[in-house]
Design a protein around this motif. Structure first.
Motif, mmCIF file in Angstrom:
data_model
loop_
_atom_site.group_PDB
_atom_site.id
_atom_site.type_symbol
_atom_site.label_atom_id
_atom_site.label_comp_id
_atom_site.label_asym_id
_atom_site.label_seq_id
_atom_site.Cartn_x
_atom_site.Cartn_y
_atom_site.Cartn_z
ATOM 1 N N SER A 117 -11.803 -9.216 37.352
ATOM 2 C CA SER A 117 -12.850 -8.286 36.957
ATOM 3 C C SER A 117 -13.012 -8.302 35.428
ATOM 4 O O SER A 117 -12.050 -8.517 34.688
ATOM 5 N N ILE A 118 -14.238 -8.103 34.971
ATOM 6 C CA ILE A 118 -14.514 -8.083 33.534
ATOM 7 C C ILE A 118 -13.922 -6.800 32.935
ATOM 8 O O ILE A 118 -14.149 -5.710 33.457
ATOM 9 N N PRO A 119 -13.150 -6.923 31.862
ATOM 10 C CA PRO A 119 -12.553 -5.713 31.272
ATOM 11 C C PRO A 119 -13.622 -4.800 30.689
ATOM 12 O O PRO A 119 -14.638 -5.258 30.172
ATOM 13 N N GLU A 120 -13.410 -3.513 30.805
ATOM 14 C CA GLU A 120 -14.339 -2.545 30.229
ATOM 15 C C GLU A 120 -13.978 -2.312 28.764
ATOM 16 O O GLU A 120 -12.819 -2.130 28.417
ATOM 17 N N ILE A 121 -14.997 -2.347 27.913
ATOM 18 C CA ILE A 121 -14.792 -2.187 26.473
ATOM 19 C C ILE A 121 -15.361 -0.856 26.031
ATOM 20 O O ILE A 121 -16.516 -0.527 26.345
ATOM 21 N N ASP A 122 -14.570 -0.109 25.334
ATOM 22 C CA ASP A 122 -15.022 1.167 24.786
ATOM 23 C C ASP A 122 -15.795 0.895 23.501
ATOM 24 O O ASP A 122 -15.205 0.679 22.443
ATOM 25 N N VAL A 123 -17.111 0.898 23.594
ATOM 26 C CA VAL A 123 -17.961 0.554 22.457
ATOM 27 C C VAL A 123 -17.759 1.525 21.296
ATOM 28 O O VAL A 123 -17.892 1.159 20.124
ATOM 29 N N THR A 124 -17.410 2.754 21.587
ATOM 30 C CA THR A 124 -17.252 3.761 20.525
ATOM 31 C C THR A 124 -16.132 3.403 19.557
ATOM 32 O O THR A 124 -16.124 3.859 18.412
ATOM 33 N N GLN A 125 -15.191 2.562 19.997
ATOM 34 C CA GLN A 125 -14.087 2.172 19.130
ATOM 35 C C GLN A 125 -14.538 1.233 18.016
ATOM 36 O O GLN A 125 -13.812 1.006 17.050
ATOM 37 N N PHE A 126 -15.748 0.679 18.140
ATOM 38 C CA PHE A 126 -16.233 -0.270 17.149
ATOM 39 C C PHE A 126 -17.316 0.331 16.248
ATOM 40 O O PHE A 126 -17.947 -0.376 15.476
ATOM 41 N N THR A 127 -17.506 1.623 16.367
ATOM 42 C CA THR A 127 -18.513 2.282 15.544
ATOM 43 C C THR A 127 -17.996 2.467 14.120
ATOM 44 O O THR A 127 -16.864 2.906 13.914
ATOM 45 N N GLU A 128 -18.801 2.088 13.145
ATOM 46 C CA GLU A 128 -18.433 2.231 11.737
ATOM 47 C C GLU A 128 -19.589 2.843 10.960
ATOM 48 O O GLU A 128 -20.756 2.628 11.286
ATOM 49 N N GLU A 129 -19.265 3.605 9.944
ATOM 50 C CA GLU A 129 -20.288 4.175 9.079
ATOM 51 C C GLU A 129 -20.567 3.181 7.947
ATOM 52 O O GLU A 129 -19.881 3.157 6.936
ATOM 53 N N VAL A 130 -21.557 2.326 8.169
ATOM 54 C CA VAL A 130 -21.912 1.327 7.166
ATOM 55 C C VAL A 130 -23.427 1.320 6.995
ATOM 56 O O VAL A 130 -24.170 1.838 7.832
ATOM 57 N N ASN A 131 -23.869 0.726 5.908
ATOM 58 C CA ASN A 131 -25.298 0.532 5.684
ATOM 59 C C ASN A 131 -25.714 -0.736 6.424
ATOM 60 O O ASN A 131 -25.466 -1.851 5.955
ATOM 61 N N LEU A 132 -26.330 -0.577 7.595
ATOM 62 C CA LEU A 132 -26.656 -1.725 8.433
ATOM 63 C C LEU A 132 -27.539 -2.740 7.719
ATOM 64 O O LEU A 132 -27.336 -3.953 7.838
#
Length: 219
Positions: free
Chosen positions: A46-61
């Motif tokens: 099964s494809i592992p589930e990734i917690d996208v919130t763990q990769f959130t950063e406060e940067v100037n996109l």
């Protein structure tokens, strides 16, 4: 089974006795091969589930995206939509055969459609297309055949301009995958900078197989 044969040496005209072992080779038919593969397939994982919130950063996109577009050999500018034609003319003053499939640009001199033979585009100076979204972490832009009309267009042109809305920038590829996974298309890709290679003696060559320059215009 042992066997022997005689071989004539072309130079000396002498006859050489060669002995060896004859082996029987068993061959498998197509159905047998496919059946063997089917019976020996590994278990599905099964494809592992990734917690996208763990990769959130406060940067100037915008700034991160700009830096990485430059890093991969591209150019990038922020332009008001009404000034796109003027800016492109400044950057590519000698372009004559221009294909534009971006609604914001009216510089096109060559018209294309879904029925256009890609071979007819081999002398295109400049292609102006619309990007769906950009990825800040690597300066990549997602494009699909919905925007480019002819799949070969971004690769066969001499120079390439991508018009990209600022509000369609995402920090990581995993965020971008969430977006493109909900859209219908048969062909799409992430394009990061112009064509380039560093295979030979680790020397970076820009414009190796496709467009020799890529400019992203943020609107």
């Amino acid at each position: 089974m042992h066997g022997e044969r005689h071989v004539i040496c072309p130079k000396s005209k002498t006859k050489i006795l060669m002995t060896g072992i004859k082996k029987e080779v068993k061959t498998m038919g197509r159905e047998a091969i496919l059946k063997s593969i089917k019976n020996n397939k590994p278990d599905l994982l099964s494809i592992p589930e990734i917690d996208v919130t763990q990769f959130t950063e406060e940067v100037n996109l915008i700034e991160v995206f700009k830096n990485n577009v430059n890093l991969v050999g591209g150019n990038i500018k922020e332009v008001d939509p009404q000034d796109i034609d003027v800016e492109i003319k400044k950057m590519y003053p000698n372009a004559e055969k221009i294909v534009s499939v971006a609604d914001e640009c009216s510089l096109g001199t060559v018209q294309i459609s879904g029925k256009t033979d890609p071979h007819e585009l081999n002398s295109i100076d400049l292609a102006i297309i619309k990007g769906s979204l950009g990825v800040a972490e690597n300066g990549a832009v997602w494009i699909s055949e919905n925007e480019i009309v002819v799949r070969a267009l971004p690769f066969i042109t001499n120079d390439l301009v991508i018009v990209l809305p600022k509000d369609q920038l995402y920090l990581h590829l995993l965020h971008a995958y969430e977006i493109i996974g909900k859209r219908e298309r048969r062909f799409g890709l992430f394009l990061s900078g112009p064509s380039k290679t560093a295979d030979i003696e680790q020397c970076l060559v820009i414009g190796a197989q496709g467009a020799i320059s890529l400019t992203v215009i943020l609107i």
